[in-house]
Design an enzyme around this catalytic site. Structure first.
Site, mmCIF file in Angstrom:
data_model
loop_
_atom_site.group_PDB
_atom_site.id
_atom_site.type_symbol
_atom_site.label_atom_id
_atom_site.label_comp_id
_atom_site.label_asym_id
_atom_site.label_seq_id
_atom_site.Cartn_x
_atom_site.Cartn_y
_atom_site.Cartn_z
ATOM 1 N N ASP A 98 81.379 54.724 25.181
ATOM 2 C CA ASP A 98 80.776 54.102 26.195
ATOM 3 C C ASP A 98 81.904 53.804 27.205
ATOM 4 O O ASP A 98 83.073 53.962 27.113
ATOM 5 C CB ASP A 98 80.103 52.740 25.864
ATOM 6 C CG ASP A 98 80.797 51.904 25.181
ATOM 7 O OD1 ASP A 98 82.274 51.848 25.387
ATOM 8 O OD2 ASP A 98 80.485 50.627 24.716
ATOM 9 N N ASP A 108 72.283 54.810 19.252
ATOM 10 C CA ASP A 108 73.379 54.492 18.836
ATOM 11 C C ASP A 108 73.078 52.728 18.818
ATOM 12 O O ASP A 108 72.115 52.521 19.416
ATOM 13 C CB ASP A 108 74.395 54.322 19.599
ATOM 14 C CG ASP A 108 74.763 53.148 20.559
ATOM 15 O OD1 ASP A 108 75.209 52.185 20.212
ATOM 16 O OD2 ASP A 108 74.288 53.420 21.744
ATOM 17 N N CYS A 137 71.118 57.689 -1.679
ATOM 18 C CA CYS A 137 72.359 56.981 -1.093
ATOM 19 C C CYS A 137 73.403 56.698 -2.060
ATOM 20 O O CYS A 137 73.065 56.559 -3.300
ATOM 21 C CB CYS A 137 72.519 55.789 0.017
ATOM 22 S SG CYS A 137 72.225 54.504 -0.815
ATOM 23 N N CYS A 178 72.499 53.509 -3.902
ATOM 24 C CA CYS A 178 71.157 53.147 -4.685
ATOM 25 C C CYS A 178 71.156 54.306 -5.838
ATOM 26 O O CYS A 178 70.681 54.217 -6.922
ATOM 27 C CB CYS A 178 69.810 53.829 -3.633
ATOM 28 S SG CYS A 178 69.680 52.585 -2.658
ATOM 29 N N HIS A 235 74.192 52.196 2.559
ATOM 30 C CA HIS A 235 72.736 52.174 2.424
ATOM 31 C C HIS A 235 71.730 52.352 3.718
ATOM 32 O O HIS A 235 71.144 53.126 3.932
ATOM 33 C CB HIS A 235 72.259 51.323 1.762
ATOM 34 C CG HIS A 235 70.576 51.228 1.483
ATOM 35 N ND1 HIS A 235 69.941 52.193 0.706
ATOM 36 C CD2 HIS A 235 69.570 50.518 2.393
ATOM 37 C CE1 HIS A 235 68.492 51.867 1.077
ATOM 38 N NE2 HIS A 235 68.433 50.964 2.018
#
Lengths: 375, 375
Positions: free
Chosen positions: A96, A268, A308, A311, A338
């Protein structure tokens, strides 16, 4: 008008309604859109290594110029070979302009036609961020994509303020393009609050300039969320379809679904990583506040359907809750990965559903994501 | 006398002087000795995943019974299938008895013939840790190796206190062995401060009992470091050579080299992970205090000769310093893994040098490790 910055490109490969799937080409690889950019505020997507960020599906991250400029300094990053090498992130990167944080985080800031003058929130030192300086600093940091300096009025600003913000942003847009690094893509930033006519007019103004992409700034800055969604639905598809459209600082999974439907390509937000550090795991079916007593002896993973690393790694809700209550850093990593993986899955599913013309099914699949406590 | 606890065993495969190389067999795999056990105080080796801990070379970790008993509770861990499954650590595991922390961390603690009565440092709740309770709690937690409850007098204690600690520890040793879980190995703990004769007598007392291993407790508890090294040299090799010898809570890389030379097989210490979180990286050639200005634009890795994930991952001293000063969690992970890898390399090098009868060269290679700032 699509400018020919070397090594950059964008093409739309599929569309359904206003939603579109595309490919953003950068010197650090192609980025499939819609895409979500994890935020690496200070040169680190908080708690995670670049390899972990990438395995959530992310191929572009965002760095905050304000933070990096003040610490460690743009010259130091340039001497290290740029932010890619400094942080070891191998894929695409966007910074940015620094204006938003210069205004929101710093002390004793003033705005003039020549930019922002402010004192660092770290040590009180005085700095000036002009359009030229914003491009110079971003050039030193060396991301693939730089953002123009803009004026971002808070939600609920009066029409006069919105008009003035658009006018100043347009003048700064010209100065930024004049000061740009030739080998760095630059995006313009459309302002105008929730005023659709003003947004469209500003989009046309900036669209006439040789930006590589167009962003929507000034959303999710305090306005009612329904107002944002309504304006987005009228404005996003009005932006030049040949260039990537980036909705800045947004948002929740629901915001992404609505934004993609409206024609946005890039997002974002700190939400997935910040909420993770507060112990909030986002799921397709809702969310889990990990400290809650209901998870005390829950041996299931955060989401049994999630692929993921957290998990599939054998970590139970019970263990994650223990780590959180015990103040163990490991849990911040595990939930951060996650949550970013959920965002990665959301945009991947969006891309595939656009290609297969099944966008309504995608919207239904993600309607509850992250929104309320799981049953 | 070597007791036949099922699935456990220890054999020495090479010796040089008092130093020896061995293999400790457990239900969760073999552990080559000398070995270093990273400390997972609250069910997590701080900041790291089990996979990261294992890739530093560690094949056994230590859990703190005091902490796990108070939070999340031993019953909860047992219901989850034990600490291995709860934390996802697949290799061997040892728990201490909880006595040391019950004495050092808790409030209003008293010692009697029946153990420690104390109030939790978390919520003030009252608890009693008898020899039987220590074995019961460790049985619920379910590590491969449990430690007997012992009395650990601080460094500089008078001879009378040391005598009493040994005597109580011996009585508790019998009670712990009577209360043990049949499928869990149990180690006895030799006390006696820096008094060599007392240590040897206590080692003989405990060595006559069917422990699976013998530990040296009460070292590194405030006594002069040279006194510890001198006592260690006289005591370690006096412990039954057929059983693993474990030096508790020790220490620096130099302590490990001296301990291995004295005949110790197992070590644990929070030093590599705690110092990492304070920004101190340990190298063979010394140490790096990462916040120092000298590393501001140092583009080299922590240690160019190190093969750990941090040193081979492209992370420069300059970047690590930035992350540390910016308060980014990532740096705590990166230095923690580096430091544990150094410990892993140290014990691996010790094992190989014992096998190849080149122990003096090993001692020379590690003489400066972690000891002072690198040149």
């Amino acid at each position: 008008m699509k400018p020919p910055t070397p090594s950059y490109g964008f093409r739309v490969v599929a569309e359904e309604g206003h939603a579109r799937r595309g490919v953003l080409t950068t010197p650090h690889g192609d980025v499939e859109t819609p895409t979500f950019m994890p935020v690496g505020t200070q040169g680190s997507v908080k708690t995670l290594t670049p390899a972990e960020v990438a395995r959530t599906g992310a191929r572009i991250v965002l760095g905050n110029t304000y933070h990096l400029w003040l610490r460690p300094g743009a010259e130091l990053i340039a001497e290290a070979g740029g932010l890619h090498r400094f942080t070891t992130w191998p894929h695409a990167m966007l910074t940015d302009s620094g204006g938003y944080q210069a205004f929101s985080l710093s002390e004793r800031r003033t705005v003039s036609e020549d930019g922002f003058t402010f004192r660092s929130h770290l040590d009180g030192s005085e700095h000036h961020l002009s359009p030229e300086e914003a491009m110079h600093v971003q050039g030193l940091i060396g991301a693939d994509i730089a953002m123009q300096l803009d004026v971002c009025p808070p939600g609920g600003s009066a029409r006069g303020e919105l008009d003035a913000a658009c006018a100043t942003t347009t003048r700064w847009a010209k100065r930024c393009l004049a000061a740009r690094r030739a080998d760095q893509a630059v995006f313009g930033i459309v302002q105008g609050g929730c005023d659709v006519a003003l947004r469209r007019a500003h989009a046309d103004e900036l669209g006439a300039m040789p930006f590589d992409g167009l962003a929507l700034g000034g959303f999710s800055v305090g306005e009612p969320i329904d107002s944002m969604h309504a304006a987005l639905a009228e404005v996003a598809h009005h932006l030049d379809p040949e260039r990537p459209r980036y909705l800045m600082g947004v948002g929740t999974p629901r915001d992404l679904v609505i934004g993609i439907a409206a024609g946005v390509d890039m997002f974002d937000c700190v939400l997935p990583t910040r909420n993770a550090r507060n112990g909030q795991a986002l799921l397709r079916e809702g969310r889990i506040i990990i400290k809650q007593a209901r998870y005390k002896d829950d041996q299931s993973p955060l989401d049994p359907t999630c692929m993921c690393a957290t998990c599939t790694g054998g970590y139970s809700r019970s263990y994650l809750r223990h780590l959180f209550l015990a103040g163990e850093i490991l849990v911040l990593r595990l939930i951060s990965e996650h949550n970013l993986h959920l965002y990665g899955e959301l945009v991947r599913d969006a891309r595939e559903s656009i290609s297969s013309h099944s966008f309504p099914a995608f919207e239904a699949r993600w309607a509850r994501a992250g929104a309320r406590d799981v049953a």
